[in-house]
Design a protein around this motif. Structure first.
Motif, PDB file in Angstrom:
ATOM      1  N   THR A 258     -22.441  -1.590 -22.648  1.00 16.79           N
ATOM      2  CA  THR A 258     -22.220  -2.191 -23.959  1.00 16.79           C
ATOM      3  C   THR A 258     -20.878  -1.755 -24.519  1.00 16.79           C
ATOM      4  O   THR A 258     -20.257  -0.810 -24.034  1.00 16.79           O
ATOM      5  CB  THR A 258     -23.327  -1.776 -24.943  1.00 16.79           C
ATOM      6  N   CYS A 259     -20.455  -2.454 -25.540  1.00 12.83           N
ATOM      7  CA  CYS A 259     -19.332  -2.016 -26.378  1.00 12.83           C
ATOM      8  C   CYS A 259     -19.939  -1.465 -27.659  1.00 12.83           C
ATOM      9  O   CYS A 259     -20.583  -2.205 -28.418  1.00 12.83           O
ATOM     10  CB  CYS A 259     -18.390  -3.181 -26.668  1.00 12.83           C
ATOM     11  N   VAL A 260     -19.775  -0.173 -27.918  1.00 11.13           N
ATOM     12  CA  VAL A 260     -20.418   0.469 -29.069  1.00 11.13           C
ATOM     13  C   VAL A 260     -19.473   0.628 -30.252  1.00 11.13           C
ATOM     14  O   VAL A 260     -19.925   0.958 -31.350  1.00 11.13           O
ATOM     15  CB  VAL A 260     -20.992   1.843 -28.660  1.00 11.13           C
ATOM     16  N   ALA A 261     -18.176   0.426 -30.059  1.00 14.53           N
ATOM     17  CA  ALA A 261     -17.213   0.526 -31.147  1.00 14.53           C
ATOM     18  C   ALA A 261     -15.934  -0.201 -30.717  1.00 14.53           C
ATOM     19  O   ALA A 261     -15.595  -0.215 -29.534  1.00 14.53           O
ATOM     20  CB  ALA A 261     -16.912   1.995 -31.472  1.00 14.53           C
TER      21      ALA A 261
ATOM     22  N   ALA B  94     -18.551   8.366 -31.313  1.00 13.52           N
ATOM     23  CA  ALA B  94     -19.254   7.363 -30.501  1.00 13.52           C
ATOM     24  C   ALA B  94     -20.630   7.873 -30.120  1.00 13.52           C
ATOM     25  O   ALA B  94     -20.809   9.059 -29.818  1.00 13.52           O
ATOM     26  CB  ALA B  94     -18.446   7.040 -29.244  1.00 13.52           C
TER      27      ALA B  94
ATOM     28  N   LYS C 135     -16.800  -2.958 -32.502  1.00 13.67           N
ATOM     29  CA  LYS C 135     -17.868  -3.936 -32.672  1.00 13.67           C
ATOM     30  C   LYS C 135     -18.883  -3.769 -31.559  1.00 13.67           C
ATOM     31  O   LYS C 135     -18.515  -3.406 -30.444  1.00 13.67           O
ATOM     32  CB  LYS C 135     -17.296  -5.362 -32.673  1.00 13.67           C
ATOM     33  N   ARG C 136     -20.117  -4.065 -31.859  1.00 17.44           N
ATOM     34  CA  ARG C 136     -21.200  -3.810 -30.907  1.00 17.44           C
ATOM     35  C   ARG C 136     -21.546  -5.086 -30.151  1.00 17.44           C
ATOM     36  O   ARG C 136     -21.897  -6.105 -30.768  1.00 17.44           O
ATOM     37  CB  ARG C 136     -22.430  -3.286 -31.653  1.00 17.44           C
ATOM     38  N   ARG C 137     -21.467  -5.000 -28.810  1.00 14.30           N
ATOM     39  CA  ARG C 137     -21.738  -6.163 -27.982  1.00 14.30           C
ATOM     40  C   ARG C 137     -22.315  -5.714 -26.645  1.00 14.30           C
ATOM     41  O   ARG C 137     -21.900  -4.684 -26.110  1.00 14.30           O
ATOM     42  CB  ARG C 137     -20.452  -6.966 -27.725  1.00 14.30           C
TER      43      ARG C 137
ATOM     44  N   ASN D 239     -24.613   6.194 -28.308  1.00 15.99           N
ATOM     45  CA  ASN D 239     -25.282   5.076 -27.645  1.00 15.99           C
ATOM     46  C   ASN D 239     -26.439   4.536 -28.465  1.00 15.99           C
ATOM     47  O   ASN D 239     -27.406   4.004 -27.909  1.00 15.99           O
ATOM     48  CB  ASN D 239     -25.780   5.515 -26.269  1.00 15.99           C
TER      49      ASN D 239
ATOM     50  N   TYR E  99     -26.503   1.892 -30.402  1.00 12.10           N
ATOM     51  CA  TYR E  99     -26.620   0.441 -30.206  1.00 12.10           C
ATOM     52  C   TYR E  99     -27.236   0.127 -28.846  1.00 12.10           C
ATOM     53  O   TYR E  99     -28.054  -0.793 -28.723  1.00 12.10           O
ATOM     54  CB  TYR E  99     -25.254  -0.221 -30.328  1.00 12.10           C
ATOM     55  N   THR E 100     -26.848   0.885 -27.817  1.00 11.75           N
ATOM     56  CA  THR E 100     -27.408   0.658 -26.481  1.00 11.75           C
ATOM     57  C   THR E 100     -28.909   0.879 -26.483  1.00 11.75           C
ATOM     58  O   THR E 100     -29.660   0.136 -25.844  1.00 11.75           O
ATOM     59  CB  THR E 100     -26.729   1.586 -25.463  1.00 11.75           C
TER      60      THR E 100
END
Length: 406
Positions: free
Chosen positions: A174-177, A356, A179-181, A358, A360-361
């Motif tokens: 994922t992209c955690v910073a 940072a 933006k979260r994607r 995880n 969001y993950t």
């Protein structure tokens, strides 16, 4: 009236001959106003109509008030003036020999993103196998990373694992910073696959990565260091504290077996400032009677102070003190914990530079578990990856070359 129907069905550029409404379906007979077509062989534009299909062809187009809407078309055949080949005109939104328009396929995928295969099939009047074939054809196992990250100057990657079936694990990227994607799902958790994925990242993406957040897996850290030299690794705070609670609880159980006295668990693993009066009294009794367990608990609370420190220098002083204290302890497990913290010292302190985690993950994994329960599990690994990506990413972004590596 025809204009309103055409706008409702997205057929503004078509000619509507007639609309036949039945109790279980709506039939729309349509045609194309343009009198020319482009030859697929040589690319020239032709106006010479050679023939027209003798029978009307039925194409599923959309749904209106719960009823399926079918287009009935008769494609024309042209003779190319240059290469003299006869070809059938290409209708907009229709693949050759397709039974459904692109609009119908997009609506089927939108329905599938919220339901299981069987539930979406019952809602749309199709079959689970049809939806599975559509998913494997339209969703290309991932989104192009360059397109997903093109509006971000810098990114922080998050890497974690989740369960596919039982102990069969898969890697989530994922992209955690900032933006979260969700970026990719790798089909298993082997270190070799993770390193291969990171090495194949486009140069434009590799240049944007300023940190990678992982849990306390030595193999993953080495893979990141080999594939992305110079990119700092951040130890995920949640996993660091989770590992600390696990070690504290293990020391409690060992002490409980040796002494034969019951030691409550919750006062040791709960944040000390959130303890109730009863739990605080239990913790004080543990500190008085079980010095070794109290030592483990002290190290855990000091680790929490590392993340609550106001600067990296303050955090480094706290971490160095607890590492030295743990390595000089009499308990072998505590000494081993101190060695682990010493190996991960730089990654733990990197949190204060990149902020940072995880989190969001882990949220992605929670949604994945929900989708798995709605679908009653998966057996096909490739369909699983694409179904999960469909639930997180817009359909328009799922057209790039996949990141599903075999």
């Amino acid at each position: 009236m025809d204009k309103g129907i055409a706008m409702l069905l997205g057929l503004q550029s078509w000619i509507l001959y007639r609309v036949h409404v039945q109790p279980d379906r709506i039939d729309v007979y349509t045609g194309r106003p343009r009198k020319e077509a482009r030859c697929p062989a040589c690319g020239s534009v032709n106006r010479s109509v050679y023939d027209r299909c003798r029978q009307w062809q039925q194409k599923l187009h959309t749904w209106c008030n719960g009823l399926p809407v079918f287009l009935w078309v008769r494609p024309r055949r042209f003779r190319c003036r240059d290469c003299r080949k006869v070809f059938t005109e290409r209708l907009p939104g229709l693949r050759p020999w397709a039974r459904r328009t692109e609009r119908a396929e997009a609506q089927l995928l939108e329905e599938l993103a919220r339901r299981s295969f069987r539930g979406a099939a019952e809602a749309t009047g199709t079959s689970p196998n049809t939806l599975r074939r559509l998913l494997l054809r339209r969703v290309k196992d991932g989104v192009g990373l360059e397109r997903a990250l093109q509006d971000l100057p810098e990114v922080v990657l998050g890497i974690d694992e989740h369960s596919f079936r039982g102990r069969d694990m898969m890697i989530t990227v994922t992209c955690v910073a900032p933006k979260r994607r969700l970026l990719a799902l790798l089909p298993h958790d082997r270190v070799r696959l993770l390193e291969q994925f990171l090495r194949k990242l486009p140069a434009s993406v590799r240049g944007k990565i300023r940190a990678v957040c992982i849990d306390l897996k030595e193999g993953w850290r080495r893979a990141v260091e080999r594939a992305l030299p110079g990119v700092p690794v951040v130890a995920d705070p949640f996993h660091v504290i989770q590992d600390a609670n696990r070690r504290v609880d293990e020391a409690r159980r060992v002490e409980q077996e040796v002494t034969g006295q019951r030691i409550p668990r919750w006062p040791l693993v709960k944040n000390e400032e959130n303890l109730t009066d009863q739990q605080a009294a239990q913790l004080a009794a543990i500190r008085k009677r079980h010095k070794n367990v109290a030592h483990f608990h002290w190290v855990k609370e000091q680790l929490r102070d590392v993340y609550r420190a106001s600067s990296r220098e303050e955090a480094a002083a706290i971490l160095d003190r607890l590492i030295l204290n743990a390595q000089e302890a009499e308990d072998a497990a505590l000494v081993q914990w101190g060695r682990t913290l010493r190996r991960w010292r730089t990654a733990i302190l990197a949190f204060h530079e990149h902020q940072a985690s995880n989190g969001y993950t882990e949220g992605v994994h929670t949604k994945i578990k929900l989708i798995k329960r709605l679908s009653y599990g998966f057996r096909n690994r490739e369909a699983y990856v694409r179904k999960m990506l469909l639930a997180f990413l817009p359909l328009a972004g799922l057209t790039a070359r996949p990141h599903f590596l075999t």
